[in-house]
Enzyme design. Structure first.
Site, mmCIF file in Angstrom:
data_model
loop_
_atom_site.group_PDB
_atom_site.id
_atom_site.type_symbol
_atom_site.label_atom_id
_atom_site.label_comp_id
_atom_site.label_asym_id
_atom_site.label_seq_id
_atom_site.Cartn_x
_atom_site.Cartn_y
_atom_site.Cartn_z
ATOM 1 N N GLU A 134 -6.743 -13.094 4.398
ATOM 2 C CA GLU A 134 -7.375 -11.826 4.366
ATOM 3 C C GLU A 134 -9.163 -12.298 3.818
ATOM 4 O OE1 GLU A 134 -5.196 -8.076 3.506
ATOM 5 O OE2 GLU A 134 -4.009 -9.571 2.308
ATOM 6 N N ASP B 270 -8.952 -6.202 5.487
ATOM 7 C CA ASP B 270 -9.528 -6.989 4.073
ATOM 8 C C ASP B 270 -10.479 -7.903 4.568
ATOM 9 O OD1 ASP B 270 -8.078 -6.204 1.486
ATOM 10 O OD2 ASP B 270 -6.608 -5.760 2.950
ATOM 11 N N HIS C 146 0.980 -1.167 -0.041
ATOM 12 C CA HIS C 146 -0.122 -0.154 0.056
ATOM 13 C C HIS C 146 0.831 1.230 -0.095
ATOM 14 C CE1 HIS C 146 -3.796 -2.119 0.309
ATOM 15 N NE2 HIS C 146 -3.144 -2.922 1.134
#
Length: 250
Positions: A149, A175, A44
């Site tokens: 996730e 997530d 990210h």
């Protein structure tokens, strides 16, 4: 010198901080503050390799371990960050045993994996290590942490933890909540139940959990293993607390 992998295996509670590039000063501050390791987030955040190397050097200069969170299914990036000297990788969106094996294969040399071999990298001390020494060192120090996730990934936690070369697992609560159609993140009861189930699978497999938290209280309540503070969360709340001075008596 005891490695991050050895400390993780020993059952020691390790404290780390997740940060995104470029935050070299924050890496140094984490070391000065006494954290055990940092996680440099290339999923990210930017995945620029030159700043990444500088961050790894800063972490190791302060005696901290350094893991890199790569993107999903990025074996080429796994190779590069390990060549730069990272202690290991966190691999997101691992839902199956096959994906866990692929993560291990990208991070380890044969016979356990398929990582491309070179001794002239920073990890090989620029060629100062022999091929045999570099192979042995990499096998003994490289950490692989799949991220779970989705509900499917959490249900397969026991099998994923059983894959040779998997050292720990990390549940991604944000997530996971999104995959369940829930907006509340880790606060959602269904997410908490999934976390508990994965922690039980880790205990059964005799492997440590890795947990991501935002507060000291959450860190204290986390299962045995490594605990990662989300430094963006921590800093945002710390800065928000500073605005309380506006309400001070005049």
């Amino acid at each position: 010198m005891t490695t991050l992998k050895q400390r993780l295996r020993s059952g020691e509670r390790l404290l780390g901080g997740l940060l995104r590039l470029p935050s070299e000063t924050l890496v140094e501050m984490a070391g000065v503050a006494g954290l055990d390791f940092v996680v440099l987030d290339c999923e990210h955040g930017p995945a620029d390799l030159v700043p990444l190397q500088q961050h790894l050097v800063a972490a190791q200069a302060h005696g901290m371990g350094a893991l890199v969170r790569v993107g999903a299914a990025e074996p080429a990036l796994v190779l590069r960050v390990l060549d730069l000297g990272a202690d290991g990788v966190i691999v997101p969106h691992v839902d199956t045993v096959e994906q866990a094996r692929a993560a291990v294969a990208a991070a380890h040399y044969p016979p356990l994996g398929q990582r491309g071999f070179a001794t002239y990298s920073r990890a090989g001390r620029f060629g100062a290590r022999s091929s045999a020494e570099h192979l042995e060192t990499a096998a003994e120090t490289t950490v692989v942490v799949p991220m779970l996730e989705t509900p499917e990934a959490c249900a397969a936690a026991g099998e994923i933890l059983g894959v040779p070369g998997v050292d720990s697992v990390l549940v991604g609560p944000a997530d996971l909540a999104v995959s369940l159609g829930l907006p509340g993140g880790a606060a959602e009861p269904a997410v908490g139940r999934a976390l508990d189930a994965v922690a039980a699978a880790a205990k059964s497999a005799d492997k440590p959990m890795t947990s991501i938290v935002g507060t000291v209280d959450q860190a204290r309540q986390a299962p045995p293993g490594a605990v990662i503070y989300n430094l963006a969360h921590v800093l945002l709340h710390a800065l928000g607390d500073l605005t309380g001075a506006r309400t001070a008596d005049r």
